[in-house]
Design a protein around this motif. Structure first.
Motif, PDB file in Angstrom:
ATOM      1  N   ARG A  75      51.096 -24.471  80.753  1.00  0.00           N
ATOM      2  CA  ARG A  75      49.896 -25.256  80.439  1.00  0.00           C
ATOM      3  C   ARG A  75      48.966 -25.366  81.650  1.00  0.00           C
ATOM      4  O   ARG A  75      47.755 -25.183  81.550  1.00  0.00           O
ATOM      5  N   GLU A  76      49.549 -25.647  82.818  1.00  0.00           N
ATOM      6  CA  GLU A  76      48.750 -25.776  84.043  1.00  0.00           C
ATOM      7  C   GLU A  76      48.136 -24.430  84.448  1.00  0.00           C
ATOM      8  O   GLU A  76      46.962 -24.348  84.819  1.00  0.00           O
ATOM      9  N   LEU A  77      48.947 -23.379  84.350  1.00  0.00           N
ATOM     10  CA  LEU A  77      48.515 -22.046  84.754  1.00  0.00           C
ATOM     11  C   LEU A  77      47.371 -21.550  83.869  1.00  0.00           C
ATOM     12  O   LEU A  77      46.311 -21.125  84.362  1.00  0.00           O
ATOM     13  N   ALA A  92      36.708 -29.869  74.865  1.00  0.00           N
ATOM     14  CA  ALA A  92      37.108 -28.956  73.786  1.00  0.00           C
ATOM     15  C   ALA A  92      38.217 -28.019  74.259  1.00  0.00           C
ATOM     16  O   ALA A  92      39.190 -27.775  73.530  1.00  0.00           O
ATOM     17  N   LEU A  93      38.081 -27.499  75.475  1.00  0.00           N
ATOM     18  CA  LEU A  93      39.105 -26.583  75.991  1.00  0.00           C
ATOM     19  C   LEU A  93      40.419 -27.315  76.223  1.00  0.00           C
ATOM     20  O   LEU A  93      41.502 -26.801  75.883  1.00  0.00           O
ATOM     21  N   ASP A  94      40.348 -28.529  76.761  1.00  0.00           N
ATOM     22  CA  ASP A  94      41.555 -29.329  76.992  1.00  0.00           C
ATOM     23  C   ASP A  94      42.282 -29.621  75.677  1.00  0.00           C
ATOM     24  O   ASP A  94      43.509 -29.523  75.605  1.00  0.00           O
ATOM     25  N   ALA A  95      41.518 -29.985  74.645  1.00  0.00           N
ATOM     26  CA  ALA A  95      42.136 -30.289  73.343  1.00  0.00           C
ATOM     27  C   ALA A  95      42.867 -29.061  72.816  1.00  0.00           C
ATOM     28  O   ALA A  95      43.977 -29.159  72.279  1.00  0.00           O
ATOM     29  N   GLN A  96      42.255 -27.880  72.992  1.00  0.00           N
ATOM     30  CA  GLN A  96      42.882 -26.655  72.496  1.00  0.00           C
ATOM     31  C   GLN A  96      44.121 -26.296  73.311  1.00  0.00           C
ATOM     32  O   GLN A  96      45.128 -25.828  72.762  1.00  0.00           O
ATOM     33  N   LEU A  97      44.066 -26.513  74.626  1.00  0.00           N
ATOM     34  CA  LEU A  97      45.232 -26.239  75.470  1.00  0.00           C
ATOM     35  C   LEU A  97      46.407 -27.129  75.053  1.00  0.00           C
ATOM     36  O   LEU A  97      47.556 -26.683  75.015  1.00  0.00           O
ATOM     37  N   ASP A  98      46.107 -28.399  74.724  1.00  0.00           N
ATOM     38  CA  ASP A  98      47.156 -29.311  74.243  1.00  0.00           C
ATOM     39  C   ASP A  98      47.806 -28.757  72.974  1.00  0.00           C
ATOM     40  O   ASP A  98      49.027 -28.816  72.802  1.00  0.00           O
ATOM     41  N   ILE A  99      46.956 -28.237  72.055  1.00  0.00           N
ATOM     42  CA  ILE A  99      47.470 -27.738  70.779  1.00  0.00           C
ATOM     43  C   ILE A  99      48.315 -26.485  70.989  1.00  0.00           C
ATOM     44  O   ILE A  99      49.397 -26.339  70.426  1.00  0.00           O
ATOM     45  N   THR A 100      47.819 -25.557  71.827  1.00  0.00           N
ATOM     46  CA  THR A 100      48.496 -24.262  71.972  1.00  0.00           C
ATOM     47  C   THR A 100      49.710 -24.340  72.886  1.00  0.00           C
ATOM     48  O   THR A 100      50.702 -23.645  72.675  1.00  0.00           O
ATOM     49  N   LEU A 101      49.643 -25.173  73.921  1.00  0.00           N
ATOM     50  CA  LEU A 101      50.679 -25.155  74.956  1.00  0.00           C
ATOM     51  C   LEU A 101      51.359 -26.499  75.165  1.00  0.00           C
ATOM     52  O   LEU A 101      52.137 -26.664  76.096  1.00  0.00           O
ATOM     53  N   GLY A 102      51.048 -27.465  74.309  1.00  0.00           N
ATOM     54  CA  GLY A 102      51.616 -28.788  74.487  1.00  0.00           C
ATOM     55  C   GLY A 102      50.814 -29.588  75.502  1.00  0.00           C
ATOM     56  O   GLY A 102      50.084 -29.007  76.307  1.00  0.00           O
ATOM     57  N   PHE A 139      48.350 -11.483  79.903  1.00  0.00           N
ATOM     58  CA  PHE A 139      48.965 -12.487  80.772  1.00  0.00           C
ATOM     59  C   PHE A 139      49.036 -13.844  80.062  1.00  0.00           C
ATOM     60  O   PHE A 139      50.058 -14.535  80.094  1.00  0.00           O
ATOM     61  N   LEU A 140      47.941 -14.230  79.393  1.00  0.00           N
ATOM     62  CA  LEU A 140      47.913 -15.507  78.667  1.00  0.00           C
ATOM     63  C   LEU A 140      48.953 -15.502  77.541  1.00  0.00           C
ATOM     64  O   LEU A 140      49.654 -16.499  77.322  1.00  0.00           O
ATOM     65  N   ALA A 141      49.068 -14.372  76.840  1.00  0.00           N
ATOM     66  CA  ALA A 141      50.039 -14.272  75.736  1.00  0.00           C
ATOM     67  C   ALA A 141      51.466 -14.455  76.269  1.00  0.00           C
ATOM     68  O   ALA A 141      52.288 -15.143  75.647  1.00  0.00           O
ATOM     69  N   ASP A 142      51.753 -13.864  77.431  1.00  0.00           N
ATOM     70  CA  ASP A 142      53.081 -14.028  78.045  1.00  0.00           C
ATOM     71  C   ASP A 142      53.367 -15.496  78.338  1.00  0.00           C
ATOM     72  O   ASP A 142      54.483 -15.988  78.125  1.00  0.00           O
ATOM     73  N   GLN A 143      52.365 -16.188  78.862  1.00  0.00           N
ATOM     74  CA  GLN A 143      52.533 -17.612  79.180  1.00  0.00           C
ATOM     75  C   GLN A 143      52.794 -18.426  77.912  1.00  0.00           C
ATOM     76  O   GLN A 143      53.635 -19.328  77.896  1.00  0.00           O
ATOM     77  N   ILE A 144      52.054 -18.127  76.855  1.00  0.00           N
ATOM     78  CA  ILE A 144      52.222 -18.863  75.596  1.00  0.00           C
ATOM     79  C   ILE A 144      53.608 -18.574  75.005  1.00  0.00           C
ATOM     80  O   ILE A 144      54.311 -19.482  74.570  1.00  0.00           O
ATOM     81  N   ARG A 145      54.010 -17.293  75.034  1.00  0.00           N
ATOM     82  CA  ARG A 145      55.328 -16.907  74.522  1.00  0.00           C
ATOM     83  C   ARG A 145      56.424 -17.652  75.281  1.00  0.00           C
ATOM     84  O   ARG A 145      57.366 -18.184  74.683  1.00  0.00           O
ATOM     85  N   SER A 146      56.289 -17.712  76.595  1.00  0.00           N
ATOM     86  CA  SER A 146      57.313 -18.355  77.422  1.00  0.00           C
ATOM     87  C   SER A 146      57.350 -19.865  77.150  1.00  0.00           C
ATOM     88  O   SER A 146      58.431 -20.463  77.060  1.00  0.00           O
ATOM     89  N   ALA A 147      56.183 -20.484  76.993  1.00  0.00           N
ATOM     90  CA  ALA A 147      56.160 -21.924  76.682  1.00  0.00           C
ATOM     91  C   ALA A 147      56.755 -22.189  75.297  1.00  0.00           C
ATOM     92  O   ALA A 147      57.418 -23.210  75.085  1.00  0.00           O
ATOM     93  N   GLY A 154      46.197 -23.566  94.068  1.00  0.00           N
ATOM     94  CA  GLY A 154      46.134 -25.027  94.134  1.00  0.00           C
ATOM     95  C   GLY A 154      47.144 -25.732  93.249  1.00  0.00           C
ATOM     96  O   GLY A 154      47.208 -26.964  93.227  1.00  0.00           O
ATOM     97  N   LEU A 155      47.932 -24.979  92.486  1.00  0.00           N
ATOM     98  CA  LEU A 155      48.815 -25.595  91.483  1.00  0.00           C
ATOM     99  C   LEU A 155      50.194 -25.965  92.012  1.00  0.00           C
ATOM    100  O   LEU A 155      50.965 -26.612  91.318  1.00  0.00           O
ATOM    101  N   GLY A 156      50.513 -25.527  93.221  1.00  0.00           N
ATOM    102  CA  GLY A 156      51.851 -25.824  93.721  1.00  0.00           C
ATOM    103  C   GLY A 156      52.837 -24.731  93.338  1.00  0.00           C
ATOM    104  O   GLY A 156      52.446 -23.697  92.787  1.00  0.00           O
ATOM    105  N   GLU A 157      54.118 -24.990  93.597  1.00  0.00           N
ATOM    106  CA  GLU A 157      55.119 -23.922  93.546  1.00  0.00           C
ATOM    107  C   GLU A 157      55.515 -23.452  92.146  1.00  0.00           C
ATOM    108  O   GLU A 157      55.610 -22.272  91.881  1.00  0.00           O
TER     109      GLU A 157
END
Lengths: 202, 202
Positions: free
Chosen positions: A86-88, A188-198, A137-145, A78-81
């Motif tokens: 952050r979205e993933l 709470a999860l959204d606030a943490q995602l903002d902190i970790t991934l912008g 997988f999550l660590a890879d995403q964070i590293r890439s961001a 559902g996320l598009g191409e």
């Protein structure tokens, strides 16, 4: 009764009864007798498909696990191409929050199985394998961001991924067993995602 | 047998057997019969002290809960006179990680009870009350650290507290049921405490 019993259909009928018992009364209540009564068949029929309590546990967990995986795939689709990290990550972890009744039923089964795995090493190893894959997988995403500057640096990506994944599971646990509101869990999860991934893209 | 049975001692003996069964086999295995066998007494004797399965569940959870509270008090007492918010919050949340065998036994009981509470509203309300109190204490600490500049601002203290508490519970869950190493759990929690409350004082 026709000679050719539809095995698949019968198995599904029993499996659905098993999941209803597990979701409403916990895996502790999953017994030959309970499942047979719920499915409207004999205990012998249940035993034919699930010879032991462990085989029932195993089936219930795999079944809930497969639905989690399908939900994660749907969320990603559902996320598009070209979704951002952050979205993933957000889409994957939101699947762990039991927001509607179907998700709550699966989360009850998952929780009962986690409790069972806490006393049984082989089950803990099964869960551990799947968890390690998601964490990596999550660590890879964070590293890439972090490498593109979208996410703040200075945080070890694997520690951040371990913590973020545990936070989502812990929030789900508290929604299910301690009456935390789903709104509070999402915030709470959204606030943490903002902190970790912008913050999310506008 | 002397006429004056020592009720307190007998109750403790049965309670200890109950906790051993719950910790090694899960609350699902806690039955009159199992507990009596483990304690080396008759089923009737067990029933005298714990008339129903629910009363056993309740006792096991209160007992584990009291030990969590004692550990939190010990952890705070060990911090000296004027601990920082980072030290205080860190000490409280580390108690939620099952690091040694005694803590793991209690965590198994807690997890089994959480799973039970997920199917029983009154138990969920009990857990929810205690959780809300801890969450609000953590939020106060975060707010206070933000106001002195020790912790970075821009994060809602209650969302941060909700997330941090859930992270600690989720890490404990994964240590217990999915083979996450205690080192990885401690590192993830420490990294998050640094982010939310600033690095520890040197």
């Amino acid at each position: 009764m026709p000679k050719q019993v539809d095995h698949h259909e019968r198995r599904e009928q029993i499996a659905a009864a098993l999941m209803r018992v597990a979701a409403t009364q916990g895996l502790a209540a999953v017994s030959l007798r309970h499942v047979a009564a719920e499915a409207g068949v004999t205990s012998g029929m249940v035993q034919h498909y699930f010879p032991t309590k462990d085989s029932m546990m195993d089936f219930a967990m795999r079944s809930a696990g497969a639905r989690y995986e399908a939900r994660m795939n749907d969320a990603i689709a559902g996320l598009g191409e070209r979704p951002s990290a952050r979205e993933l990550v957000g889409a994957l972890l939101m699947v762990l929050l039991p927001l509607d009744e179907t998700q709550q039923a699966d989360a009850r089964v998952a929780l009962a199985f986690q409790s069972y795995a806490a006393t049984k090493l082989s089950a803990a190893e099964d869960l551990g394998g799947g968890n390690a894959e998601l964490r990596s997988f999550l660590a890879d995403q964070i590293r890439s961001a972090q490498s593109t500057g979208a996410a703040p640096g200075g945080v070890d990506p694997l520690h951040a991924a371990t913590g973020l994944f545990a936070m989502a599971e812990g929030l789900g646990l508290q929604v299910l067993s301690a009456g935390l509101s789903t709104d509070a869990a999402i915030a709470a999860l959204d606030a943490q995602l903002d902190i970790t991934l912008g913050p999310p893209p506008r």
